[in-house]
Design a protein around this motif. Structure first.
Motif, mmCIF file in Angstrom:
data_model
loop_
_atom_site.group_PDB
_atom_site.id
_atom_site.type_symbol
_atom_site.label_atom_id
_atom_site.label_comp_id
_atom_site.label_asym_id
_atom_site.label_seq_id
_atom_site.Cartn_x
_atom_site.Cartn_y
_atom_site.Cartn_z
ATOM 1 N N GLU B 49 3.695 9.486 -15.643
ATOM 2 C CA GLU B 49 3.313 9.875 -14.283
ATOM 3 C C GLU B 49 3.127 8.640 -13.410
ATOM 4 O OE1 GLU B 49 -0.191 12.237 -14.802
ATOM 5 O OE2 GLU B 49 0.933 13.953 -15.590
ATOM 6 N N LEU B 50 3.731 8.685 -12.229
ATOM 7 C CA LEU B 50 3.615 7.586 -11.264
ATOM 8 C C LEU B 50 3.001 8.147 -9.989
ATOM 9 C CD1 LEU B 50 4.360 4.731 -10.102
ATOM 10 C CD2 LEU B 50 6.586 5.701 -9.517
ATOM 11 N N TYR B 51 1.949 7.506 -9.505
ATOM 12 C CA TYR B 51 1.297 7.953 -8.269
ATOM 13 C C TYR B 51 1.589 6.958 -7.155
ATOM 14 C CZ TYR B 51 -1.119 11.143 -11.344
ATOM 15 O OH TYR B 51 -1.396 12.121 -12.253
ATOM 16 N N THR B 52 1.956 7.498 -6.001
ATOM 17 C CA THR B 52 2.226 6.654 -4.847
ATOM 18 C C THR B 52 1.170 6.922 -3.782
ATOM 19 O OG1 THR B 52 4.597 6.718 -5.250
ATOM 20 C CG2 THR B 52 3.894 6.131 -3.024
ATOM 21 N N VAL B 53 0.542 5.864 -3.302
ATOM 22 C CA VAL B 53 -0.391 5.996 -2.181
ATOM 23 C C VAL B 53 0.269 5.338 -0.970
ATOM 24 C CG1 VAL B 53 -2.648 5.349 -1.255
ATOM 25 C CG2 VAL B 53 -2.420 6.032 -3.667
ATOM 26 N N ARG B 54 0.525 6.145 0.060
ATOM 27 C CA ARG B 54 1.257 5.661 1.235
ATOM 28 C C ARG B 54 0.278 5.278 2.350
ATOM 29 N NH1 ARG B 54 6.121 9.329 3.163
ATOM 30 N NH2 ARG B 54 7.004 8.445 1.253
ATOM 31 N N VAL B 55 0.429 4.063 2.839
ATOM 32 C CA VAL B 55 -0.468 3.522 3.858
ATOM 33 C C VAL B 55 0.334 3.208 5.121
ATOM 34 C CG1 VAL B 55 -2.082 1.651 4.413
ATOM 35 C CG2 VAL B 55 -1.932 2.508 2.059
ATOM 36 N N GLY B 56 -0.116 3.719 6.246
ATOM 37 C CA GLY B 56 0.563 3.480 7.517
ATOM 38 C C GLY B 56 0.352 2.061 8.000
ATOM 39 N N SER B 57 1.376 1.477 8.607
ATOM 40 C CA SER B 57 1.239 0.111 9.122
ATOM 41 C C SER B 57 1.887 0.016 10.489
ATOM 42 C CB SER B 57 1.893 -0.879 8.146
ATOM 43 O OG SER B 57 2.944 -1.589 8.759
ATOM 44 N N PRO B 58 1.408 -0.912 11.317
ATOM 45 C CA PRO B 58 2.014 -1.089 12.645
ATOM 46 C C PRO B 58 3.289 -1.927 12.610
ATOM 47 C CG PRO B 58 0.151 -2.564 12.417
ATOM 48 C CD PRO B 58 0.259 -1.803 11.117
ATOM 49 N N ARG B 59 3.831 -2.178 11.441
ATOM 50 C CA ARG B 59 5.034 -2.976 11.227
ATOM 51 C C ARG B 59 4.780 -4.456 11.450
ATOM 52 N NH1 ARG B 59 11.106 -3.604 13.725
ATOM 53 N NH2 ARG B 59 10.059 -4.459 15.517
ATOM 54 N N LEU B 60 4.124 -4.789 12.558
ATOM 55 C CA LEU B 60 3.813 -6.191 12.809
ATOM 56 C C LEU B 60 2.615 -6.554 11.934
ATOM 57 C CD1 LEU B 60 3.724 -8.034 16.205
ATOM 58 C CD2 LEU B 60 1.988 -8.422 14.462
ATOM 59 N N LEU B 61 2.841 -7.391 10.944
ATOM 60 C CA LEU B 61 1.789 -7.723 9.980
ATOM 61 C C LEU B 61 1.651 -9.230 9.867
ATOM 62 C CD1 LEU B 61 2.808 -5.186 7.167
ATOM 63 C CD2 LEU B 61 0.830 -4.987 8.695
ATOM 64 N N SER B 62 0.416 -9.675 9.758
ATOM 65 C CA SER B 62 0.174 -11.097 9.531
ATOM 66 C C SER B 62 0.309 -11.380 8.043
ATOM 67 C CB SER B 62 -1.240 -11.465 9.990
ATOM 68 O OG SER B 62 -2.186 -10.820 9.162
ATOM 69 N N VAL B 63 0.584 -12.622 7.704
ATOM 70 C CA VAL B 63 0.651 -12.962 6.283
ATOM 71 C C VAL B 63 -0.715 -12.763 5.623
ATOM 72 C CG1 VAL B 63 2.636 -14.503 6.447
ATOM 73 C CG2 VAL B 63 0.340 -15.447 6.740
ATOM 74 N N GLU B 64 -1.798 -12.868 6.408
ATOM 75 C CA GLU B 64 -3.136 -12.602 5.854
ATOM 76 C C GLU B 64 -3.215 -11.188 5.302
ATOM 77 O OE1 GLU B 64 -5.568 -14.691 5.589
ATOM 78 O OE2 GLU B 64 -4.677 -16.354 6.713
ATOM 79 N N THR B 65 -2.740 -10.227 6.109
ATOM 80 C CA THR B 65 -2.777 -8.831 5.669
ATOM 81 C C THR B 65 -1.842 -8.597 4.494
ATOM 82 O OG1 THR B 65 -3.434 -8.075 7.850
ATOM 83 C CG2 THR B 65 -2.366 -6.452 6.433
#
Lengths: 68, 355, 396
Positions: B49-65
């Motif tokens: 079993e594989l579980y996927t947790v999908r997280v929304g992002s604003p596409r523009l991401l810093s390397v910190e994030t």
């Protein structure tokens, strides 16, 4: 041009031609030199890898001699 | 030259980027389930079993994030993660007991889990004023404003069907939004301003003339520039793309057009284009209130009226476009009737319609 | 220097959805360029317009694509974004990353650029947003040394991208990730050195759900499908039924009415000859229904955004092709199409527009494909039938 050019000969001719213009499309180079565009593409690819020509994009692609 | 970079090595090999459970079950997945909004469960032939947790992002991401995502993937997912074509981040877990802890940690930092099944999908979009030279509207700011407003639809999955909203900041459509349930498109409405000096210096006149889809551009040999037939210009900006001397941006007149009813999947009905619903809304930075409100109205109308399983365009096709404009309270104007080269097949040549 | 106030962008830090302004501010503390980038953006918000200019010639040695030159038109006022170029980094197939790979990319980009990314751009690349001309080559050198390469831009093959495919999807009809990687590696020259009339995009979806929207977003759309029968697990149908699933309601949406539910036996029956493989029933009942076993792909061509002659959706040119490594049949077709397009297209004419101008008849003959009724919605209605010279009697 009836005789078969070797890749190196064609590259030389491309460079010679580029010396006479600011920039050119491969298609136009092929017409000017009387060879197939595909052959010019290959020659220009090699010249790019050798850092002799560079690409220019103004709506479409041109090549020019580097540092010209 | 020392240390010359190798060229033409291509991207990192995907096989090296996959978690163990995927390597073990590659091509051997049997079925999947929706555990809850934002969480998918894939079951392999061997029962893994594989579980996927999908997280929304604003596409523009810093390397910190991105590094923080990597930390989370190390902590919960044995050091692997993926991104989706709609800019989501997906965490891939083998231990179901860790899902809630991951979700809690992600959401505590303000990152939403959702966007699966019959939900609002993450908005896809282009650069806008962040980094584009031909944008008619911003991208990130409008997307942020719309997603803030429709946030709950991303978090829940009880919409009639999936809902894909996309934004492209000009009609070059780097985002290819033209087949979305709702498309937000930046448009220009005025003729490019000709800077003769720049045209003569920076542009190839034959290319500029050829770039115009309506033949509105003619050479102006006197000035080594061009002229534009204003009546023929449809403000596509293609000439500006090939010639910086034909600036098309016009802050007073640029703005948003909204199209609806497109899809790309083949499920039930085939792929289709989005069609014009609202021809113009002015740019309203920083929160684009009129655009946000217009989209909420369009979404709510569909939620209230579509049958279960009906995508936006399938619902409109069933009720008819005349009904849609009535129900949406949107005026149908001359702007809505196609007058470009493929227009005639869009005209209605039948007596079948509704009142 | 005191930090500039940004009252407009500050309003985009409010609200529940993650804020791109906050993302930029995370880097602005370390990177003067990002501070200037934010201030320039605030100006755009005041002026309601862009402050970026067309690119000039920038790039890395040996390549013609992969770098997008970008200059601010307010470079004197915001000197740190006077040059602010984009680098497109070719993503691994399916956008999978080990954290090691992702961290390497972050470290390189923090060293050489703004530390701002797009994960990912519409074409599929990881977008590194903003650096100066002098940093381009060193950044590429580090990328290359760490196993990364640039993607396409300009009139070249754009970076192919693919759905998650067999890595995590039971619907996959072929190995989309392997095909994507294979084509990308095979055509490195075409990807990095723009030689064509215009761009050429390839997108790969492993089933008709088309999760990467290839039909709308690619010149060549490769969409998985199958030829034989949908596989039915009647035990699972019963399980769905016993759990109260509205099976009849779901099957009512079948576009060809080829599937039926026997309420007494709790069994699904499919008239496969009339099935058009739309995926609806399989999507809704994934435990009970699966794609067939004779799998491959439909090859479609011509998709594009509106510039210039309207948006096109790709259309069928090969109804069914088996896709197995090394994909010779596909590559052979692709190369014939490229040759034909390159020879006949005008500047900035996409392959779909060229086919529209020349006609499918000419296209099919010159690239060597047989006409098939699956290529059209309707046959021709007008009487303007063209004939090849050998098809009519030649009268002197």
């Amino acid at each position: 041009m009836a005789e078969e050019l070797s890749r190196e000969e064609l590259k030389e001719k491309v460079v010679e031609y580029l010396k006479t213009v600011d920039k050119a499309k491969n298609k136009d180079i092929a017409t000017k030199l009387g060879v197939k565009k595909r052959e010019v593409d290959k020659a220009v690819n090699e010249l790019a890898k050798e850092d002799i020509v560079e690409f220019l994009y103004i709506g479409t692609s041109y090549v020019k001699l580097k540092d010209k | 030259m020392t240390n010359v970079a190798k060229t033409d090595i291509g991207p990192p090999l995907y096989k090296d980027q996959l978690p163990e459970i995927i390597k073990n079950n590659y091509g051997q997945w049997k079925y999947h389930e929706h555990v809850k909004p934002g969480v998918l469960k894939h079951v392999a032939e061997n029962g893994d079993e594989l579980y996927t947790v999908r997280v929304g992002s604003p596409r523009l991401l810093s390397v910190e994030t991105l590094r923080w995502f990597a930390d989370l993937a190390d902590k919960y997912c044995d050091g692997h993660l993926r991104f989706t074509s709609r800019h989501n981040v997906e965490f891939l877990l083998t231990d179901a007991s860790k899902i809630d802890a991951l979700i809690e940690e992600v959401e505590a930092e303000g990152w939403p889990v959702g966007g699966t099944g019959n939900s609002l999908k993450n908005l896809i979009h282009t650069q806008g004023w962040i980094h584009c030279h031909s944008a008619a509207i911003d991208a990130s700011g409008i997307v942020k404003s719309v997603m803030d407003d429709l946030y709950d639809y991303f978090k829940k999955d009880d919409l009639p069907a999936k809902l894909k909203i996309s934004l492209a900041c000009c009609l070059n459509m780097c985002g290819a939004v033209h087949c979305s349930d709702i498309a937000i498109l930046g448009i220009h409405r005025t003729v490019p301003k000709i800077n003769d000096e720049e045209v003569s210096k920076a542009c190839e006149i034959p290319n500029v003339v050829a770039s115009c889809p309506t033949g509105a551009i003619r050479p102006n040999p006197k000035k080594k520039s061009v002229t534009i037939n204003e009546e023929k210009c449809m403000y596509c900006g293609n000439c500006f793309t090939v010639c910086p001397g034909l600036k098309i941006m016009d802050p007073d007149n640029d703005g948003v057009a909204i199209f609806v009813g497109g899809k790309t999947s083949n499920a039930r009905s085939g792929p289709r284009f989005s069609r014009l619903a609202i021809p113009f809304i002015p740019n309203e930075p920083p929160r684009w209130d009129s655009t946000v409100k217009a989209i909420r109205n369009l979404v709510e109308l569909w939620v209230e009226n579509a049958r279960p399983g009906e995508r936006y365009g399938e619902w409109i096709e069933r009720i008819g476009w005349e009904k849609f404009f009535d129900m949406a309270g949107l005026p149908f104007t001359d702007k809505h009737i196609d007058d470009f080269i493929f227009s005639v097949p869009t005209f209605r040549s039948t007596t079948q319609f509704k009142y | 220097m005191a930090k500039k106030k940004r009252p407009l962008l500050d309003q985009l830090k409010e609200g529940k959805y993650p804020s791109f302004v906050k993302e930029m501010e995370k880097m602005a503390e370390k990177k003067p360029a990002v501070e200037d980038h934010l201030n320039l953006l605030e100006r755009s918000y005041e002026d309601k317009t862009v402050h970026w200019k067309h690119g000039g010639i920038v790039g890395v040695r040996g390549y013609g694509g992969g770098v997008i030159g970008r200059y601010s038109d307010l470079g004197d006022e915001f000197p740190n974004v006077k040059e602010f170029h984009t680098m497109r980094v070719n993503q691994p197939s399916g956008w999978f990353y080990s954290t090691e790979t992702l961290r390497k990319l972050c470290d390189i980009w923090e060293k050489h650029g703004s530390g701002i990314t797009n994960m990912h751009g519409a074409t599929g690349d990881a977008i590194l947003l903003g650096t100066t001309t002098e940093h381009l080559q060193p950044c590429f050198d580090d990328l290359s040394a760490n196993g990364f390469d640039l993607g396409g831009s300009g009139s070249d093959l754009r970076t192919p991208s693919a759905c998650v495919g067999p890595a995590r999807c039971e619907h996959a009809c072929f190995d989309s990730l392997d095909l994507c990687n294979h084509l990308t590696q095979e055509y490195q020259d075409e990807l990095h050195r723009p030689m064509w009339p215009y761009k050429f995009k390839i997108k790969i979806s492993a089933c008709p759900n088309d999760c990467v929207s290839s039909i709308a977003r690619a010149d060549m759309s490769i969409i998985g499908t199958w030829r034989d029968e949908i596989r039915v697990d009647q035990d699972m149908v019963k399980e769905y039924a016993n759990n109260g699933k509205d099976i009849e309601g779901i099957l009512a949406s079948c576009p060809t009415d080829c599937i039926s539910y026997d309420t007494e036996k709790k069994e699904i029956n499919i008239d496969n000859e009339n099935c058009v493989r739309c995926m609806h029933c399989i999507n809704k009942l994934p435990k009970a229904l699966r794609v067939g076993k004779e799998k491959g792909a439909t090859i479609l061509l011509g998709g594009k955004a509106p510039i210039v002659q309207s948006a096109f959706l790709s259309w069928v040119i090969v109804p069914f092709m088996k896709l197995e490594s090394p994909y010779d049949e596909l590559k052979d077709l692709l190369e014939r199409i490229w040759d034909w397009w390159d020879e006949h297209a005008k500047v900035r004419e996409r392959v779909g527009e060229l086919i529209y101008r020349k006609g499918m008849r000419v296209f099919l003959k010159e690239v060597g494909l047989e006409p098939d009724a699956r290529m059209v919605k309707y046959p021709r209605a007008n009487p303007y039938i063209f004939w090849w010279p050998e098809e009519v009697q030649q009268n002197d």
